[in-house]
Write an enzyme that holds these catalytic residues in place. Structure first.
Site: not given
Ligand code: HPA
Ligand code: ZN
Length: 366
Positions: A40, A42, A220, A223, A301-302
């Protein structure tokens, strides 16, 4: 400290005594050294401020921030949307194939240095095609980095195309059309961006088409969105993994289903704290997800926005949660291989490496 003793498969190959032989102060080294998969991530979320400035200069663009430090200081998010606004704006420095290559290569070098053996990488083509960047430019740059990483860094890197859920299903179909000539450059599709108000059902038809095409499907869910979105991702989109999914614990029935089917959850602890899904790492529900027998993995994630790459997520999370020890480190790494879309032979080889490392640490040779 008592270990959580996760109740579900996979059965651990190393002797359980091996885990108790590893002292707690060796955990950070163990977490860094252990082989793992990242599922996971991006790629646009790996754009570090320094690279944003470098690409802006290369492409003759001006940024609304005078310096790297002022840009980094703007990374104070209150929820998912407040992050996405900055994330999409920063991605506008990506124009040429070389820009996509440089971004992905920078991530892959870092990942390989952290003993990531397999990376299944999300990309958001609509963020770029909406600005007039051809799909081909995006995928060629990313694919080239994945190929070179395999040859030079020994990492298996694969791409997963994400549809932006705040856009329409027709736009997702149009993106799929653009992607089909490059079908063999990506292994699956996902669903990301603003979750609330954009339930999985909105993308039922395009996901059905992707499944017919033999693509892997993930989404996703859970969250910020409710457990019902996780259920819809399973029932309507028929996903193979849930990205995040941490809100599943609000529904015991859903937890039972996820555990029985071993549907992986790609959990991202630092992201969850930065976007205020949890108040702190100490209050994260990762231990409870493991105790529930779920196939949990840890991911970044990011990472350029949320305070760290995969190792940082693992080390900080284990430091904050004393219930997590060597046994849980093993389960998380093993789950990451099990949950990947890699061929079985590769998974078996990676698990063998994992077992050997834990045995070496137990013997004080790590
Ligand atoms: N959630 C949803 N979209 C996203 C995320 C995330 O954590 N990171 C980049 N796009
Ligand atoms: Zn994500």
């Amino acid at each position: 400290m008592t270990a959580l003793a996760p109740s579900a498969p996979p059965a651990t190959t190393p002797d359980p005594a091996c885990f108790s032989a590893i002292a707690r102060e060796r955990l950070p080294a163990l977490l860094r050294r252990m082989p793992k998969a990242e599922l996971h991530l991006h790629i646009e979320g790996t754009l570090e401020p320094e690279l944003i400035f470098r690409l802006a200069a290369r492409n003759g663009l001006s940024l609304p921030y005078p310096s790297v430090d002022t840009l980094r200081a703007a990374y104070a998010f209150t929820d998912l949307q407040s992050f996405l606004d900055v994330y999409y704006a920063a991605a506008s420095v990506l124009r040429e194939e070389a820009d996509f290559f440089d971004m992905a290569w920078a991530y892959l070098e870092r990942a390989a240095a952290q003993n990531v053996l397999c990376a299944e990488i999300f990309f958001d083509p609509q963020t770029h095609t909406a600005r007039g960047v051809p799909f081909e430019t995006v995928i060629r740059g990313l694919h080239h980095a994945c190929q070179r990483a395999h040859a030079e860094l020994g990492i298996e890197a694969r791409l997963i195309l994400c549809f932006l859920r705040h856009l329409s299903e027709d736009e997702a179909f149009a993106t799929l059309e653009q992607a089909l000539p490059w079908r063999h450059h990506f292994i699956g599709v996902g669903l990301d961006s603003s979750e609330r108000g954009h339930p999985p059902e909105k993308f039922a038809r395009v996901f059905a088409r992707c499944r017919e095409l033999g693509l892997h499907v993930v989404a996703h869910a859970g969250e910020e969105g409710p457990p019902a979105y996780i259920e819809a991702a399973l029932d309507v989109l028929q996903v193979e993994r849930i990205d995040h999914g941490v809100r599943c614990l609000e529904s015991p029935d859903l937890v039972r289903r996820l555990a029985a089917r071993r549907i992986p959850l790609t959990v991202c602890p630092l992201s969850n704290v930065k976007l205020r899904v949890f108040d702190s790492l100490a209050r994260h529900n990762l231990p409870a997800l493991l105790v529930a027998g779920l196939c949990v993995t840890v991911n970044s994630d990011d990472p350029a926005y949320f305070g760290g790459y995969l190792d940082q997520n693992l080390v900080e999370t284990f430091a904050a949660l004393p219930q997590l020890g060597a046994a849980e480190a093993y389960v998380l790494a093993r789950n990451s291989f099990e949950a990947s879309f890699a061929p079985a032979v590769l998974k078996a080889a990676w698990v063998a490496q994992l077992d050997a490392l834990f045995q070496a640490f137990a013997l004080g040779q790590g």
